[in-house]
Design an enzyme around this catalytic site. Structure first.
Site, PDB file in Angstrom:
ATOM      1  N   GLY B  45      -2.711   3.918 -11.494  1.00 26.86           N
ATOM      2  CA  GLY B  45      -1.862   2.963 -10.803  1.00 26.86           C
ATOM      3  C   GLY B  45      -2.713   2.050  -9.928  1.00 26.86           C
ATOM      4  O   GLY B  45      -3.791   2.453  -9.474  1.00 26.86           O
ATOM      5  N   GLN B  50      -4.945  -3.845  -3.379  1.00 25.79           N
ATOM      6  CA  GLN B  50      -6.273  -3.243  -3.589  1.00 25.79           C
ATOM      7  C   GLN B  50      -7.288  -4.237  -4.147  1.00 25.79           C
ATOM      8  O   GLN B  50      -8.487  -4.000  -4.056  1.00 25.79           O
ATOM      9  CB  GLN B  50      -6.168  -2.030  -4.534  1.00 25.79           C
ATOM     10  N   CYS B  91      -7.363   7.913  -4.968  1.00 25.63           N
ATOM     11  CA  CYS B  91      -7.040   6.500  -4.840  1.00 25.63           C
ATOM     12  C   CYS B  91      -8.288   5.710  -5.199  1.00 25.63           C
ATOM     13  O   CYS B  91      -9.394   6.068  -4.797  1.00 25.63           O
ATOM     14  CB  CYS B  91      -6.625   6.215  -3.398  1.00 25.63           C
ATOM     15  N   LEU B  92      -8.089   4.635  -5.962  1.00 25.31           N
ATOM     16  CA  LEU B  92      -9.250   3.835  -6.375  1.00 25.31           C
ATOM     17  C   LEU B  92      -9.917   3.172  -5.175  1.00 25.31           C
ATOM     18  O   LEU B  92     -11.081   2.796  -5.246  1.00 25.31           O
ATOM     19  CB  LEU B  92      -8.831   2.790  -7.409  1.00 25.31           C
ATOM     20  N   HIS B 133       2.959   6.084  -4.049  1.00 27.11           N
ATOM     21  CA  HIS B 133       1.579   5.829  -3.629  1.00 27.11           C
ATOM     22  C   HIS B 133       1.290   4.314  -3.653  1.00 27.11           C
ATOM     23  O   HIS B 133       0.727   3.764  -2.706  1.00 27.11           O
ATOM     24  CB  HIS B 133       0.635   6.591  -4.577  1.00 27.11           C
ATOM     25  N   GLU B 134       1.731   3.653  -4.733  1.00 26.44           N
ATOM     26  CA  GLU B 134       1.429   2.216  -4.871  1.00 26.44           C
ATOM     27  C   GLU B 134       2.263   1.365  -3.922  1.00 26.44           C
ATOM     28  O   GLU B 134       1.773   0.378  -3.380  1.00 26.44           O
ATOM     29  CB  GLU B 134       1.630   1.761  -6.324  1.00 26.44           C
ATOM     30  N   HIS B 137       0.695   1.136  -0.657  1.00 28.30           N
ATOM     31  CA  HIS B 137      -0.365   0.118  -0.582  1.00 28.30           C
ATOM     32  C   HIS B 137       0.213  -1.237  -0.184  1.00 28.30           C
ATOM     33  O   HIS B 137      -0.359  -1.942   0.640  1.00 28.30           O
ATOM     34  CB  HIS B 137      -1.058  -0.047  -1.949  1.00 28.30           C
TER      35      HIS B 137
END
Lengths: 435, 167
Positions: B45, B50, B91-92, B133-134, B137
């Site tokens: 995701g 990000q 997380c990226l 989670h997204e 962000h």
């Protein structure tokens, strides 16, 4: 969002088993607990499947490598085994399996070896699986283990080896204090769980497909326990009666302890021993769930001074520590963990346990010796050595249509869609023989 | 085009994203870039935040084959049942760290697709976790915010050190 690299995790598990001698039973629970439910089954399959087929895949890997990997590249070897496992035994698209396995090499800190991983797996995908060089590789067993199977079972070793690589059924023991097997089968049918009665264990039900225990109605109130059919036969042989004092000499994790207690509500006492105090906690949890009570003692059964109060037992179950070679389909890591020299050491331990437990058996009482091994060295030969030395020990004939008679107890071999490999001998203590 | 992913503790990750007013080609290009960036990372995701674009766009693909892309524009979700779901998340923007985070197991999301059409979906399991989670962000939140300040501090220091070593 990103997830941990599951292939890298699986490779670490395969490495820990194959190079560090750790067991899947230790390694998997914490890993699976942290895993998202969607990939849990896959992670489990990768770890168990790679161990199940390790020797065969390792044989193929050797054929594909121009020079062997260095000693410090154990992790990458484990990853290559996992890569081959995916190609040979899963439905994952080969390009995806290869791509992700190469990425895992990077995660494992070996960016310099991605070319090697890629090359070997692409070659393996292109060429297909080579014909294994030996019977041991074909059947994916260590050489010594297959040699022993061939020697002891000249007619049956192939089917044993084949069944060792199968997937075991999920078998339940119905708690007769709560419901009959017929009621249980009805209840399971209502939940659309496909189940059938076991042929030999009177409380046994085999499921057509494994289900998570929380989907079994009444599991947490003790209506069912998960236990292989062969293990359930211990109560049929012990035949405990009201008022008896019973010893379960190597009790953990407590499956058979529970079975004995369920089979007879009016025991005077059941003493459950295990050497490992932490594993006794599992016994307690198992008993709590099915609402049963036993006297638990952390002790080595051989050291009778440390635990025995001198009051004899009318029944003893000695489910001795063993090689586990009858349950390798449930514990495929056994093929990697066991060494040939272990068998002799286990046999010595088994005989000593039997001799010491025998002292605590009442005259006229019965001791059932059990293992989940298929090697006569741990089974019939222990019993023959024992009864020839111990004059007050009489071997009782087990009148059954399961397993095969060895002359010194009955051997069950792992069955496809059936019970595990197991051994039972029943011994009776006669009044002291006059010499 | 693969874009650069911001790394914690970059303050730009704390920006609250603005709703997309019109789903046009620029948004579709953004979504394509985000998918490409996510697949390359690899992740399951990615939120526009990000890659330093502060519009309410996120992409998810849970498939192993990377062939099931989903685009959510102006996503909003409601909790369908409060059953907690505990999962290890990474997380990226916080590379290399995975921690157990508790979220709700079942949500209903409303969003626009890449053509600007509204849709509604009930999500469970990993999909529900990933969406939460997204969306975090897009609100300037990160999974480390759910950890103890001790743990969060430790992760921040290690990532700052890595950044210094790289530059």
């Amino acid at each position: 969002m990103s997830l941990p690299d599951r292939r890298a995790q699986a490779a670490r598990v395969i490495y820990a088993v194959s190079a560090q001698g750790r067991s899947l039973t230790q390694l998997m629970p914490p890993l699976l607990a942290d895993c998202d439910p969607a990939t849990r089954g896959q992670l489990q399959d990768w770890c168990f499947g790679s161990c199940r087929w390790y020797h065969r895949l390792e044989g193929e890997l050797k054929q594909r490598m121009r020079k062997p990997l260095g000693k410090d590249q154990g992790l990458i070897k484990a990853l290559l085994i996992l890569g081959l496992y995916q190609l040979r035994h899963t439905r994952i698209a080969p390009h995806a399996a290869i791509h992700e396995t190469v990425a895992a090499a990077r995660t494992l800190g070996a960016p310099g070896l991605t070319g090697l991983v890629n090359g070997i797996l692409r070659g393996a995908d292109r060429d297909g699986e080579p014909t294994p060089a030996t019977d041991a590789m074909t059947t994916s067993h260590p050489e010594w283990m297959l040699g022993k199977l061939k020697g002891n079972y000249p007619e049956q070793w192939q089917s044993i080896a084949q069944n060792n690589n199968g997937h075991p059924p999920m078998t339940l023991r119905v708690n007769r204090r709560h419901l009959t097997r017929e009621q249980a089968l009805e209840q399971l049918a209502q939940e659309e769980i496909d189940a059938s009665p076991c042929p030999w264990a009177p409380q046994g039900i085999q499921l057509a497909r494994p289900v998570p225990v929380d989907q079994l109605p009444g599991f947490f109130s003790g209506h069912y326990s998960v236990q292989d059919e062969a293990a359930q036969l211990c109560t049929t042989l012990l035949q405990v009666e009201p008022g008896q004092r019973v010893l379960d000499a190597c009790a953990a994790p407590g499956g058979k302890t529970g079975a004995i207690l369920e089979s007879q509500p009016e025991l005077a006492e059941l003493v459950a021993l295990d050497q490992d105090a932490s594993r006794l906690e599992q016994v307690q949890e198992n008993l709590d769930r099915i609402g049963q009570f036993a006297t638990l003692k952390a002790a080595d059964a051989r050291d009778t001074d440390s635990w025995w109060d001198g009051m004899p037992f009318q029944r003893i179950l000695l489910d001795a520590p063993c090689s586990g070679t009858g349950v390798m389909r449930r514990h495929p890591d056994i093929k990697l963990l066991r060494r040939e020299t272990d068998i002799k050491a286990l046999a010595d331990l088994q005989l000593e346990l039997l001799q010491q437990c025998w002292r605590t058996l009442a005259t006229g009482g019965r001791l059932v010796y059990a293992t989940c091994s298929v090697f006569p060295q741990e089974n019939s030969r222990i019993i023959s050595r024992f009864v020839n030395l111990q004059l007050d020990a009489e071997l009782e004939l087990i009148d059954a249509d399961w397993g095969q008679d060895t002359g010194y107890g009955r051997q069950l071999l792992p069955q496809q869609n059936g019970h595990d490999g197991f051994f039972y001998a029943s011994l009776r203590k006669n009044p002291a023989a006059q010499i | 085009m693969i874009r650069d992913i911001l790394v914690y503790p970059d303050q730009r990750l704390r920006t609250v994203a603005k709703p997309v007013e019109k789903v046009d080609d620029s948004i579709r290009i953004l979504a394509d870039d985000m998918l490409e960036t996510m697949y390359d990372a690899p992740g399951i995701g990615l939120a526009a935040t990000q890659i330093n674009v502060h519009k309410r766009v996120l992409v998810i693909d849970l498939s192993e084959e990377q062939n099931d892309p989903l685009v959510f524009i102006n996503p909003e979700y409601e909790v369908l049942d409060g059953e907690p779901e505990e999962m290890q998340e990474g997380c990226l923007s916080i590379p290399g760290y995975y921690e157990k985070i508790t979220r709700v197991a079942h949500v209903r999301v409303k969003a626009l697709d890449r053509n600007g059409e509204p849709f509604e979906k009930d999500l469970t399991g990993l999909m529900a976790v990933c969406l939460q989670h997204e969306v975090d962000h897009l609100d300037g939140k990160l999974f480390v915010d759910y950890l103890s300040s001790l743990k969060r501090g430790r992760i921040r220091k290690k990532l700052e050190k890595q950044l210094r070593q790289e530059s």
